[in-house]
Design an enzyme around this catalytic site. Structure first.
Site, PDB file in Angstrom:
ATOM      1  N   ARG A  75       0.828  -1.233   0.000  1.00  0.00           N
ATOM      2  CA  ARG A  75       0.000   0.000   0.000  1.00  0.00           C
ATOM      3  C   ARG A  75       0.851   1.268   0.000  1.00  0.00           C
ATOM      4  O   ARG A  75       0.470   2.284   0.579  1.00  0.00           O
ATOM      5  CB  ARG A  75      -0.969   0.029   1.202  1.00  0.00           C
ATOM      6  CG  ARG A  75      -1.940  -1.124   1.225  1.00  0.00           C
ATOM      7  CD  ARG A  75      -2.888  -1.147   0.038  1.00  0.00           C
ATOM      8  NE  ARG A  75      -3.715  -2.330   0.089  1.00  0.00           N
ATOM      9  CZ  ARG A  75      -3.438  -3.467  -0.576  1.00  0.00           C
ATOM     10  NH1 ARG A  75      -2.375  -3.528  -1.377  1.00  0.00           N
ATOM     11  NH2 ARG A  75      -4.236  -4.499  -0.482  1.00  0.00           N
ATOM     12  N   SER A 126     -10.643  -0.963   3.608  1.00  0.00           N
ATOM     13  CA  SER A 126      -9.873  -1.161   4.846  1.00  0.00           C
ATOM     14  C   SER A 126      -9.397   0.184   5.378  1.00  0.00           C
ATOM     15  O   SER A 126      -8.785   0.964   4.656  1.00  0.00           O
ATOM     16  CB  SER A 126      -8.655  -2.045   4.581  1.00  0.00           C
ATOM     17  OG  SER A 126      -9.077  -3.332   4.233  1.00  0.00           O
ATOM     18  N   GLU A 167      -4.728   3.288   6.365  1.00  0.00           N
ATOM     19  CA  GLU A 167      -4.552   3.117   4.917  1.00  0.00           C
ATOM     20  C   GLU A 167      -5.302   4.246   4.197  1.00  0.00           C
ATOM     21  O   GLU A 167      -4.835   4.772   3.198  1.00  0.00           O
ATOM     22  CB  GLU A 167      -5.094   1.747   4.487  1.00  0.00           C
ATOM     23  CG  GLU A 167      -5.000   1.508   2.990  1.00  0.00           C
ATOM     24  CD  GLU A 167      -5.447   0.099   2.601  1.00  0.00           C
ATOM     25  OE1 GLU A 167      -5.212  -0.862   3.371  1.00  0.00           O
ATOM     26  OE2 GLU A 167      -6.034  -0.033   1.520  1.00  0.00           O
TER      27      GLU A 167
HETATM   28  C1  LIG Z   1     -15.563  -1.488  -0.684  1.00  0.00           C
HETATM   29  C2  LIG Z   1     -14.108  -1.163  -0.914  1.00  0.00           C
HETATM   30  C3  LIG Z   1     -13.197  -2.184  -1.101  1.00  0.00           C
HETATM   31  C4  LIG Z   1     -11.851  -1.897  -1.310  1.00  0.00           C
HETATM   32  N1  LIG Z   1     -10.987  -2.930  -1.497  1.00  0.00           N
HETATM   33  C5  LIG Z   1      -9.676  -2.666  -1.725  1.00  0.00           C
HETATM   34  C6  LIG Z   1      -8.744  -3.735  -1.957  1.00  0.00           C
HETATM   35  O1  LIG Z   1      -9.078  -4.897  -1.976  1.00  0.00           O
HETATM   36  N2  LIG Z   1      -7.444  -3.404  -2.160  1.00  0.00           N
HETATM   37  C7  LIG Z   1      -7.008  -2.112  -2.157  1.00  0.00           C
HETATM   38  O2  LIG Z   1      -5.810  -1.869  -2.363  1.00  0.00           O
HETATM   39  N3  LIG Z   1      -7.873  -1.090  -1.943  1.00  0.00           N
HETATM   40  C8  LIG Z   1      -9.180  -1.337  -1.732  1.00  0.00           C
HETATM   41  N4  LIG Z   1     -10.058  -0.303  -1.510  1.00  0.00           N
HETATM   42  C9  LIG Z   1      -9.528   1.078  -1.419  1.00  0.00           C
HETATM   43  C10 LIG Z   1      -9.508   1.855  -2.737  1.00  0.00           C
HETATM   44  O3  LIG Z   1     -10.461   1.365  -3.666  1.00  0.00           O
HETATM   45  C11 LIG Z   1      -8.128   1.833  -3.383  1.00  0.00           C
HETATM   46  O4  LIG Z   1      -7.175   2.373  -2.493  1.00  0.00           O
HETATM   47  C12 LIG Z   1      -8.084   2.621  -4.686  1.00  0.00           C
HETATM   48  O5  LIG Z   1      -6.869   2.375  -5.339  1.00  0.00           O
HETATM   49  C13 LIG Z   1      -8.257   4.129  -4.472  1.00  0.00           C
HETATM   50  O6  LIG Z   1      -8.439   4.738  -5.743  1.00  0.00           O
HETATM   51  P1  LIG Z   1      -9.315   6.063  -5.873  1.00  0.00           P
HETATM   52  O7  LIG Z   1      -9.307   6.468  -7.286  1.00  0.00           O
HETATM   53  O8  LIG Z   1     -10.644   5.853  -5.254  1.00  0.00           O
HETATM   54  O9  LIG Z   1      -8.459   7.056  -4.995  1.00  0.00           O
HETATM   55  P2  LIG Z   1      -9.019   8.255  -4.112  1.00  0.00           P
HETATM   56  O10 LIG Z   1      -9.735   7.714  -2.932  1.00  0.00           O
HETATM   57  O11 LIG Z   1      -9.735   9.215  -4.964  1.00  0.00           O
HETATM   58  O12 LIG Z   1      -7.645   8.881  -3.630  1.00  0.00           O
HETATM   59  C14 LIG Z   1      -6.802   8.136  -2.767  1.00  0.00           C
HETATM   60  C15 LIG Z   1      -5.442   8.833  -2.715  1.00  0.00           C
HETATM   61  O13 LIG Z   1      -4.848   8.736  -4.015  1.00  0.00           O
HETATM   62  C16 LIG Z   1      -4.564  10.037  -4.504  1.00  0.00           C
HETATM   63  N5  LIG Z   1      -4.834  10.032  -5.942  1.00  0.00           N
HETATM   64  C17 LIG Z   1      -6.000   9.776  -6.586  1.00  0.00           C
HETATM   65  N6  LIG Z   1      -5.815   9.867  -7.921  1.00  0.00           N
HETATM   66  C18 LIG Z   1      -4.525  10.193  -8.116  1.00  0.00           C
HETATM   67  C19 LIG Z   1      -3.734  10.453  -9.265  1.00  0.00           C
HETATM   68  N7  LIG Z   1      -4.231  10.418 -10.512  1.00  0.00           N
HETATM   69  N8  LIG Z   1      -2.428  10.766  -9.084  1.00  0.00           N
HETATM   70  C20 LIG Z   1      -1.881  10.824  -7.854  1.00  0.00           C
HETATM   71  N9  LIG Z   1      -2.580  10.605  -6.722  1.00  0.00           N
HETATM   72  C21 LIG Z   1      -3.887  10.281  -6.853  1.00  0.00           C
HETATM   73  C22 LIG Z   1      -5.518  10.965  -3.753  1.00  0.00           C
HETATM   74  O14 LIG Z   1      -5.017  12.296  -3.715  1.00  0.00           O
HETATM   75  C23 LIG Z   1      -5.561  10.317  -2.387  1.00  0.00           C
HETATM   76  O15 LIG Z   1      -4.439  10.689  -1.609  1.00  0.00           O
HETATM   77  C24 LIG Z   1     -11.402  -0.558  -1.317  1.00  0.00           C
HETATM   78  C25 LIG Z   1     -12.338   0.489  -1.153  1.00  0.00           C
HETATM   79  C26 LIG Z   1     -13.668   0.184  -0.947  1.00  0.00           C
HETATM   80  C27 LIG Z   1     -14.656   1.315  -0.787  1.00  0.00           C
END
Ligand SMILES: Cc1cc2nc3c(=O)[nH]c(=O)nc-3n(C[C@H](O)[C@H](O)[C@H](O)COP(=O)(O)OP(=O)(O)OC[C@H]3O[C@@H](n4cnc5c(N)ncnc54)[C@H](O)[C@@H]3O)c2cc1C
Length: 307
Positions: free
Chosen positions: A174, A225, A295
């Site tokens: 992560r 998480s 996380e």
């Molecule tokens: C039900 C559920 C299940 C999940 N299961 C998992 C799992 O199994 N494994 C896992 O790893 N995660 C999981 N997640 C967490 C999440 O989906 C991941 O961390 C995902 O990669 C976040 O992407 P996002 O676009 O939603 O990021 P955001 O939530 O929009 O942003 C997260 C961070 O990334 C940064 N960010 C976003 N886009 C960019 C970009 N283009 N460039 C640089 N920084 C950026 C943001 O500024 C912020 O700091 C889960 C979430 C939920 C709600």
């Protein structure tokens, strides 16, 4: 809520509209948080870069959001410009690779690749986030992480663009090197390695992975998480052992299905969620002498008394 900008605003370039005082809660999976002082949702890489350059030149703070599935946005919202990344380009390139815009949903990336007989990205069905957010946090599930498939990425950082290889991103659990950079590094796109396979076989694997997810995760809104797993243990196990499964604060609850999830039961505030995070961390530290690290990312202002 009226907001006061302390710096003069640039004339925003590109075709994406820049809106003032825009609500952000609907753009997160938690459904929690205040408004962005300024907000834009660019749909092309040139528009994204133009906005980043303009905000950087005017010294306006920048926040980038993908699908908002790994963030807790404060109740008082985010100062400066918040960019909701909508760059969703997808292109098959030689040697079974895929070039994708950073706003592409991981599940969409998996499904698009499957249609073209490109395997290895199926794990994306378990991650309700964008590619950019997933590179930032080295997202992964079902035993595969972004680090296992990423060849290289283009990023914007402090007004300049550069290409980073997989090794330069120094991926770990992560974690990517982007998290340690000052300012706001932004993933623009990435090239991912796939392997050829039959579309039907790939889709069957995706269906099975989705089924597994549905049976283990809570259905209420969450950000996945909350804590990273400590070495050789599971944050959910520790929180449950501390007796906190099902604990509520306002309308937020430590899930009674999976104790490393906090869910929004409707109308929860960031302060409610932050209070539960604080409580879980304190209980696990007291009872097991283990310091849990979050996380999810805290963004903006207004987390009550428990940041
Ligand atoms: C039900 C559920 C299940 C999940 N299961 C998992 C799992 O199994 N494994 C896992 O790893 N995660 C999981 N997640 C967490 C999440 O989906 C991941 O961390 C995902 O990669 C976040 O992407 P996002 O676009 O939603 O990021 P955001 O939530 O929009 O942003 C997260 C961070 O990334 C940064 N960010 C976003 N886009 C960019 C970009 N283009 N460039 C640089 N920084 C950026 C943001 O500024 C912020 O700091 C889960 C979430 C939920 C709600």
């Amino acid at each position: 809520m009226a907001t006061i900008m302390t710096r003069s605003l640039p004339a925003w370039p590109g075709s994406a509209a820049v809106l003032a005082d825009h609500p952000l809660a609907p753009l997160t999976t938690f459904g929690v948080g205040g408004s962005a002082d300024h907000f834009a949702a660019p749909e092309s890489t040139p528009d994204l870069i133009a906005l980043l350059d303009a905000a950087h030149a005017a010294a306006i703070p920048i926040t980038v959001l993908g699908e908002g599935s790994n963030v807790l946005i404060g109740d008082a919202g985010i100062r400066g410009l918040t960019i909701h990344n909508r760059v969703v380009t997808l292109e098959a390139i030689p040697a079974n690779a895929v070039r994708a815009g950073s706003g592409v949903l991981m599940g969409r990336l998996a499904a698009w690749s499957a249609e073209r007989g490109l395997a290895g990205l199926e794990f994306g069905v378990g991650i309700p986030g964008s590619l950019g957010g997933s590179v930032f946090g080295n997202a992964g599930c079902f035993g595969v992480e972004i680090k296992d498939v990423l060849i290289e990425t283009n990023i914007w950082h402090d007004g300049a663009q550069s290409r980073l290889s997989n090794a330069e991103l120094v991926f770990a659990y992560r974690h990517s090197a982007l998290q340690a950079l000052s300012g706001t590094p932004v993933v623009l796109d990435a090239i991912l390695q796939a392997v050829p396979d039959g579309s039907e076989a790939i889709r069957a694997r995706m269906t099975e992975l989705s089924r597994q997810r549905r049976t283990t995760q809570p259905a209420n809104p969450s950000a996945g998480s909350v804590f990273r797993n400590p070495p050789d243990d599971h944050a959910g196990r520790l929180i449950e052992a501390a007796g906190l499964k099902g604990t509520r604060c306002g309308n937020a609850q430590i899930s009674d299905r999976h104790a490393n999830f906090i869910t929004n039961r409707g109308g929860a505030t960031a302060a409610d969620v932050a209070a539960l995070i604080h409580r879980a961390r304190a209980a696990v530290a007291d009872q097991f002498n283990i310091q849990l690290e979050t996380e999810i990312r805290f963004i903006g202002e207004g987390f009550g008394a428990s940041p």
